[in-house]
Design a protein around this motif. Structure first.
Motif, PDB file in Angstrom:
ATOM      1  N   LEU A  38      -0.040  -6.268  -1.715  1.00  0.00           N
ATOM      2  CA  LEU A  38      -0.212  -5.535  -0.522  1.00  0.00           C
ATOM      3  C   LEU A  38       0.922  -4.855  -0.116  1.00  0.00           C
ATOM      4  O   LEU A  38       1.558  -5.104   0.805  1.00  0.00           O
ATOM      5  CB  LEU A  38      -0.585  -6.546   0.692  1.00  0.00           C
ATOM      6  CG  LEU A  38      -1.691  -7.474   0.315  1.00  0.00           C
ATOM      7  CD1 LEU A  38      -1.748  -8.807   1.321  1.00  0.00           C
ATOM      8  CD2 LEU A  38      -3.158  -6.563   0.624  1.00  0.00           C
ATOM      9  N   ALA A 136       1.403 -15.223  -4.711  1.00  0.00           N
ATOM     10  CA  ALA A 136       1.054 -14.376  -6.130  1.00  0.00           C
ATOM     11  C   ALA A 136       1.461 -14.930  -7.219  1.00  0.00           C
ATOM     12  O   ALA A 136       2.093 -16.288  -7.513  1.00  0.00           O
ATOM     13  CB  ALA A 136       1.906 -13.097  -5.997  1.00  0.00           C
ATOM     14  N   CYS A 183      -3.088  -3.274  -6.860  1.00  0.00           N
ATOM     15  CA  CYS A 183      -2.287  -2.301  -6.105  1.00  0.00           C
ATOM     16  C   CYS A 183      -0.945  -2.751  -6.084  1.00  0.00           C
ATOM     17  O   CYS A 183      -0.025  -2.436  -5.239  1.00  0.00           O
ATOM     18  CB  CYS A 183      -2.796  -2.139  -4.733  1.00  0.00           C
ATOM     19  SG  CYS A 183      -4.069  -1.081  -4.622  1.00  0.00           S
ATOM     20  N   TYR A 219      -4.431 -12.405 -13.420  1.00  0.00           N
ATOM     21  CA  TYR A 219      -5.418 -11.815 -12.383  1.00  0.00           C
ATOM     22  C   TYR A 219      -6.547 -11.535 -13.010  1.00  0.00           C
ATOM     23  O   TYR A 219      -7.909 -11.740 -12.736  1.00  0.00           O
ATOM     24  CB  TYR A 219      -4.760 -10.880 -11.383  1.00  0.00           C
ATOM     25  CG  TYR A 219      -3.639 -11.267 -10.596  1.00  0.00           C
ATOM     26  CD1 TYR A 219      -4.108 -11.862  -9.266  1.00  0.00           C
ATOM     27  CD2 TYR A 219      -2.407 -11.022 -10.804  1.00  0.00           C
ATOM     28  CE1 TYR A 219      -3.076 -12.159  -8.343  1.00  0.00           C
ATOM     29  CE2 TYR A 219      -1.568 -11.374  -9.975  1.00  0.00           C
ATOM     30  CZ  TYR A 219      -1.669 -12.029  -8.721  1.00  0.00           C
ATOM     31  OH  TYR A 219      -0.695 -12.280  -7.771  1.00  0.00           O
ATOM     32  N   PHE A 260      -3.914   5.118 -10.684  1.00  0.00           N
ATOM     33  CA  PHE A 260      -4.577   6.218  -9.963  1.00  0.00           C
ATOM     34  C   PHE A 260      -4.118   7.519 -10.119  1.00  0.00           C
ATOM     35  O   PHE A 260      -2.850   7.714 -10.330  1.00  0.00           O
ATOM     36  CB  PHE A 260      -4.159   5.877  -8.545  1.00  0.00           C
ATOM     37  CG  PHE A 260      -4.401   4.417  -7.815  1.00  0.00           C
ATOM     38  CD1 PHE A 260      -5.887   3.995  -7.869  1.00  0.00           C
ATOM     39  CD2 PHE A 260      -3.721   3.674  -7.403  1.00  0.00           C
ATOM     40  CE1 PHE A 260      -6.294   2.912  -7.544  1.00  0.00           C
ATOM     41  CE2 PHE A 260      -3.831   2.418  -6.932  1.00  0.00           C
ATOM     42  CZ  PHE A 260      -5.119   1.948  -6.878  1.00  0.00           C
ATOM     43  N   THR A 262      -3.280  10.978  -8.776  1.00  0.00           N
ATOM     44  CA  THR A 262      -3.107  11.286  -7.295  1.00  0.00           C
ATOM     45  C   THR A 262      -2.459  12.558  -7.125  1.00  0.00           C
ATOM     46  O   THR A 262      -2.873  13.447  -6.673  1.00  0.00           O
ATOM     47  CB  THR A 262      -2.300  10.116  -6.422  1.00  0.00           C
ATOM     48  OG1 THR A 262      -0.950   9.505  -7.142  1.00  0.00           O
ATOM     49  CG2 THR A 262      -3.174   8.948  -6.244  1.00  0.00           C
ATOM     50  N   LYS A 412      -5.423   8.206 -14.187  1.00  0.00           N
ATOM     51  CA  LYS A 412      -4.531   8.971 -15.182  1.00  0.00           C
ATOM     52  C   LYS A 412      -4.842   8.550 -16.439  1.00  0.00           C
ATOM     53  O   LYS A 412      -4.707   9.391 -17.456  1.00  0.00           O
ATOM     54  CB  LYS A 412      -3.121   8.497 -14.896  1.00  0.00           C
ATOM     55  CG  LYS A 412      -2.381   9.263 -13.665  1.00  0.00           C
ATOM     56  CD  LYS A 412      -0.731   9.068 -13.922  1.00  0.00           C
ATOM     57  CE  LYS A 412      -0.271   9.207 -12.573  1.00  0.00           C
ATOM     58  NZ  LYS A 412      -0.155   8.237 -11.550  1.00  0.00           N
TER      59      LYS A 412
HETATM   60  N1  LIG Z   1       0.790   5.787  -4.740  1.00  0.00           N
HETATM   61  C1  LIG Z   1       0.430   6.618  -5.555  1.00  0.00           C
HETATM   62  O1  LIG Z   1       0.242   7.518  -5.589  1.00  0.00           O
HETATM   63  C2  LIG Z   1      -0.045   5.882  -7.002  1.00  0.00           C
HETATM   64  C3  LIG Z   1      -0.282   6.533  -7.937  1.00  0.00           C
HETATM   65  C4  LIG Z   1      -0.516   5.928  -9.131  1.00  0.00           C
HETATM   66  C5  LIG Z   1      -0.445   4.804  -9.366  1.00  0.00           C
HETATM   67  N2  LIG Z   1       0.238   3.915  -8.356  1.00  0.00           N
HETATM   68  C6  LIG Z   1       0.533   2.353  -8.621  1.00  0.00           C
HETATM   69  O2  LIG Z   1      -0.017   1.646  -7.423  1.00  0.00           O
HETATM   70  C7  LIG Z   1       0.934   0.391  -7.425  1.00  0.00           C
HETATM   71  C8  LIG Z   1       1.151   0.415  -6.045  1.00  0.00           C
HETATM   72  O3  LIG Z   1       2.047   1.322  -5.595  1.00  0.00           O
HETATM   73  P1  LIG Z   1       2.748   1.039  -4.247  1.00  0.00           P
HETATM   74  O4  LIG Z   1       3.240   2.355  -3.592  1.00  0.00           O
HETATM   75  O5  LIG Z   1       1.718   0.371  -3.120  1.00  0.00           O
HETATM   76  O6  LIG Z   1       3.946   0.304  -4.624  1.00  0.00           O
HETATM   77  P2  LIG Z   1       4.626  -1.043  -3.580  1.00  0.00           P
HETATM   78  O7  LIG Z   1       5.772  -1.343  -4.292  1.00  0.00           O
HETATM   79  O8  LIG Z   1       4.548  -0.593  -1.981  1.00  0.00           O
HETATM   80  O9  LIG Z   1       3.419  -2.173  -3.573  1.00  0.00           O
HETATM   81  C9  LIG Z   1       3.303  -3.049  -4.546  1.00  0.00           C
HETATM   82  C10 LIG Z   1       3.053  -4.363  -4.099  1.00  0.00           C
HETATM   83  O10 LIG Z   1       3.095  -5.317  -4.936  1.00  0.00           O
HETATM   84  C11 LIG Z   1       3.714  -6.541  -4.833  1.00  0.00           C
HETATM   85  N3  LIG Z   1       3.511  -7.045  -5.887  1.00  0.00           N
HETATM   86  C12 LIG Z   1       4.455  -7.138  -7.236  1.00  0.00           C
HETATM   87  N4  LIG Z   1       3.978  -7.765  -8.269  1.00  0.00           N
HETATM   88  C13 LIG Z   1       3.212  -8.566  -7.675  1.00  0.00           C
HETATM   89  C14 LIG Z   1       2.478  -9.747  -8.260  1.00  0.00           C
HETATM   90  N5  LIG Z   1       2.501  -9.886  -9.488  1.00  0.00           N
HETATM   91  N6  LIG Z   1       1.238 -10.379  -7.563  1.00  0.00           N
HETATM   92  C15 LIG Z   1       1.114  -9.697  -6.210  1.00  0.00           C
HETATM   93  N7  LIG Z   1       1.810  -8.925  -5.766  1.00  0.00           N
HETATM   94  C16 LIG Z   1       2.821  -8.160  -6.354  1.00  0.00           C
HETATM   95  C17 LIG Z   1       4.878  -6.359  -4.250  1.00  0.00           C
HETATM   96  O11 LIG Z   1       5.578  -6.982  -3.640  1.00  0.00           O
HETATM   97  C18 LIG Z   1       4.478  -5.070  -3.337  1.00  0.00           C
HETATM   98  O12 LIG Z   1       4.134  -5.410  -1.984  1.00  0.00           O
HETATM   99  C19 LIG Z   1       2.386   0.676  -8.387  1.00  0.00           C
HETATM  100  O13 LIG Z   1       1.977   0.354  -9.612  1.00  0.00           O
HETATM  101  C20 LIG Z   1       2.131   2.269  -8.556  1.00  0.00           C
HETATM  102  O14 LIG Z   1       2.725   2.378  -9.634  1.00  0.00           O
HETATM  103  C21 LIG Z   1       0.466   4.353  -7.163  1.00  0.00           C
END
Ligand SMILES: NC(=O)c1ccc[n+]([C@@H]2O[C@H](COP(=O)([O-])OP(=O)(O)OC[C@H]3O[C@@H](n4cnc5c(N)ncnc54)[C@H](O)[C@@H]3O)[C@@H](O)[C@H]2O)c1
Length: 455
Positions: A38, A136, A183, A219, A260, A262, A412
């Motif tokens: 989250l 988690a 996410c 998961y 994603f 993006t 991607k």
């Molecule tokens: N924002 C974008 O445009 C984009 C594009 C492509 C991919 N992504 C991917 O989406 C994912 C989320 O991005 P974000 O910006 O929200 O990152 P973020 O760091 O804000 O959120 C990730 C969350 O996951 C939690 N987390 C980590 N490991 C976990 C686990 N094993 N179980 C449960 N929770 C866990 C973290 O504590 C954190 O709150 C990343 O992997 C990122 O690479 C994002």
């Protein structure tokens, strides 16, 4: 006589359309969305859905909510909204829950992510603070830059999978259908090994705490065995291995590719097809990024960056097809860099320098400077994936096929059947997606041939 024949033919077509369409089950009741992680993307999606439900904003960027689909001939002027054409879950029927390694509720996590402004979050606070994460499954070996404090304990990975299964089963009692979406942070780069080949070897690996099984796969295993579709927003090979494809088919729980699409890769898959369509050559493509959110911090670790790099690098090769066009694309120098730069937070900046060449080899340059908001771009993509995976599961023709290649549009790294190259061109992906929707609803596919207008 001719008119009568035509009328009968039309009736048959109509009947067969109805027969196919009626097979897609309606989206009755509540759709539970289980979000792993989250953080910025997840909280922006959840807050955004609630803002749209309350009429505070429009769902901009979401194809399922704002997109239309043309049916029949151009002269028919029939272009309903996608959500009116296929039976998608209504946003009012979405119920969110999730897991995180920190105890913050969704309001607190959204404040921390600092994507949405304070006023918006304050209006949504009573709703957002009610969504609290479950502990988690996490292991720092797989995400070096994070240290989780709200984490399940178990005697082995099998035990941890059982705990996620118990979470799913409890949530299932409160809703009608469930979809899971990753996410969470990017894990280190791992390739599938022997443990990922069959259900038997994977389950043995869970018992033996096999190091090749990352938390994301625990998961995914839990979701698929419970018949829950699984989307992966991050670049790891979580479901991109034989065992997960087998589970997906066996339990009719659709999966799709990863990461994603993006910002920068989205732009690449818009620009590259254009250059190729005009037979313009490319010598080099340098992609630079700076971002300062937690995602950027995690990607600052070389092992997590490697997952992202592999995912980001694939698109150009597949679009340009250097084996077919050696004169234009044989030796492209393609480089991707991601730099963690805290002052920017979620406001990522991407620079692309593209060295191209044209008629008689004359060189030219294209510069793209995309100053984007990472999570603002990702949130509608995450929402659409959830809604379309739920649709896939209610569609008899799609539900047991495993990989949903028609969802490549959002990713991607599109996942494909063995031996099939992925389609990265955004416009082919868009056509594939819309034709899949027409197909499952018994409508004619659109080929854009159009000769009939000139008869
Ligand atoms: N924002 C974008 O445009 C984009 C594009 C492509 C991919 N992504 C991917 O989406 C994912 C989320 O991005 P974000 O910006 O929200 O990152 P973020 O760091 O804000 O959120 C990730 C969350 O996951 C939690 N987390 C980590 N490991 C976990 C686990 N094993 N179980 C449960 N929770 C866990 C973290 O504590 C954190 O709150 C990343 O992997 C990122 O690479 C994002």
């Amino acid at each position: 006589m001719a008119t009568k024949k035509l009328a009968t033919k039309k009736a048959v077509v109509k009947k067969s359309k109805r027969a196919v369409a009626s097979k897609v089950k309606p989206a009755k009741g509540k759709l539970g969305v289980m979000v792993v992680g989250l953080g910025a993307v997840a909280t922006t999606m959840i807050a955004g859905v609630e803002a749209v439900r309350r009429g505070l904003a429009k769902p901009i960027g979401s194809l399922t909510q704002m997109g239309t689909i043309r049916l029949g001939k151009r002269t028919d002027s029939k272009s309903p909204l996608i959500k009116d054409f296929v039976p998608l879950a209504d946003l009012n029927d979405l119920v969110f829950t999730g897991w995180d390694i920190f105890k913050d509720n969704v309001y607190e996590a959204a404040v921390h992510a600092a994507v949405l402004d304070k006023d918006t979050l304050t209006q949504l606070k009573p709703y957002l603070e009610k969504i609290k994460p479950m502990p988690a499954v996490f292991d720092q070996y797989y995400v070096k830059r994070l240290n989780g404090t709200y984490v399940k304990k178990g005697k082995n990975k099998r035990d941890l999978a059982n705990q996620i299964i118990a979470d799913i089963q409890a949530f299932k009692k409160t809703v009608d259908r469930v979809v899971m979406i990753w996410c969470a942070s990017t894990e280190i780069y791992l390739e599938p090994t022997a443990v990922h080949q069959t259900i038997k070897s994977f389950e043995k690996g869970l018992e033996n705490d096999d190091i090749g099984i990352a938390p994301s796969q625990i998961y995914a295993y839990a979701a698929l065995t419970q018949g829950v579709p699984f989307a992966n927003g991050a670049p790891m090979v979580t479901v991109d291995c034989p065992v997960m494809v087998e589970l997906s088919k066996k339990y009719s729980a659709p999966i799709c590719g990863k990461d994603f699409k993006t910002g920068q890769t989205f732009m690449k898959t818009v620009l590259a097809p254009g250059l190729k369509a005009r037979m313009l050559g490319v010598k080099g493509w340098f992609s630079f990024n700076m971002l300062g959110n937690r995602d950027g911090e995690v990607l600052d670790d070389p092992e997590s960056f490697r997952s992202k790099e592999v995912s980001k690098m694939g698109s150009l090769d597949y679009i340009f097809q250097p084996e077919l066009y050696p004169d234009l694309y044989k030796d492209i120098y393609h480089k991707v860099r991601i730099n963690y730069y805290p002052p920017r937070g979620d406001d990522k900046e991407a620079w692309d320098n593209i060295d191209i060449f044209g008629w008689l080899n004359y060189p030219m340059q294209i510069k793209v400077n995309f100053q984007c908001k990472d999570s603002i771009l990702a949130a509608p993509v995450a929402l659409d994936l959830v809604l379309f995976l739920d649709l896939a599961q209610r569609t008899p023709e799609l539900r047991s096929r495993g990989i949903q290649e028609w969802l490549s549009f959002y990713l991607k790294s599109p996942q494909t059947a063995d031996g099939l190259y992925p389609e990265h061109d955004l416009f082919i992906q868009s056509m594939k997606l819309k034709n899949t929707l027409r197909h499952i609803m018994g409508e004619d596919l659109i080929t854009h041939l159009g000769l009939e207008y000139y008869d």
